[in-house]
Design an enzyme around this catalytic site. Structure first.
Site, short mmCIF file in Angstrom:
data_model
loop_
_atom_site.label_atom_id
_atom_site.label_comp_id
_atom_site.label_asym_id
_atom_site.label_seq_id
_atom_site.Cartn_x
_atom_site.Cartn_y
_atom_site.Cartn_z
CG HIS A 72 62.21 -5.16 5.26
ND1 HIS A 72 63.00 -4.76 4.21
CD2 HIS A 72 60.96 -5.34 4.73
CE1 HIS A 72 62.27 -4.71 3.10
NE2 HIS A 72 61.03 -5.06 3.40
CD GLU A 122 57.91 2.01 3.55
OE1 GLU A 122 59.03 1.70 4.00
OE2 GLU A 122 57.52 1.74 2.42
CD GLN A 158 58.52 -2.38 4.16
OE1 GLN A 158 58.42 -3.53 3.76
NE2 GLN A 158 58.90 -1.38 3.38
CG HIS A 173 57.56 -8.37 1.96
ND1 HIS A 173 56.63 -7.40 2.22
CD2 HIS A 173 58.77 -7.77 2.06
CE1 HIS A 173 57.25 -6.26 2.45
NE2 HIS A 173 58.56 -6.45 2.37
CD GLU A 201 61.38 -5.43 -0.51
OE1 GLU A 201 61.61 -4.27 -0.87
OE2 GLU A 201 60.69 -5.71 0.50
#
Length: 146
Positions: free
Chosen positions: A7, A43, A60, A84, A134
């Site tokens: 994502h 989220e 996301q 991110h 991530e």
């Protein structure tokens, strides 16, 4: 081994308004939503497509639930936008250890629980050319949960 872009995390001030933009503009629908108290965010995961490894790729959208959360601080400093990038992996523990051995700082000693029951960790952006990165091992998902 990293298998996909899991994502792209996008920080926003108003989750509902941002979801509506992505719905109206691109036709993306919310696949899953939740509040992560530990990370201080509300989220929504918008599914973009399925992937060849059985996973999926998402946007996301992240709205902070408190100003002192990592996303809240980032949003106050940078405004809305890409927060991110997350890469999918079958084994977040092994990949984080291998990346750590290459000199990249891994932010969590042990992976934590992320969206939809996944296991996650982050890599320091200063070691990743300015990109907060991530690593995600997805939990098996039987059906979407809204």
């Amino acid at each position: 081994m990293l298998t996909r872009i899991d994502h792209i995390g996008i920080a926003c001030f108003d989750l509902d308004k941002t979801v509506e933009f992505y719905r109206a503009t691109y036709g993306f629908e919310v696949y899953h939503s939740e509040v992560n108290e530990e990370q201080g965010v509300r989220e929504a995961m918008l599914k973009i497509n399925d992937t060849s490894d059985g996973g999926a790729s998402y946007l996301q959208l992240l709205e902070p639930t408190r100003e002192d959360s990592a996303v809240g601080k980032w949003l106050a400093k940078n405004g809305e936008g890409v927060h991110h990038i997350a890469f999918g992996t079958a084994d977040v523990d092994a990949d984080a250890a291998g990346i750590r051995e290459k000199g990249v700082r891994v932010l969590y000693e042990e992976p934590r629980i992320g969206s939809m029951g996944s296991r996650i960790t982050f890599l320091h952006p200063k070691d990743c050319h300015g990109v907060l990165t991530e690593l995600v091992t997805s939990a098996p998902v039987e059906s979407p949960e809204h």
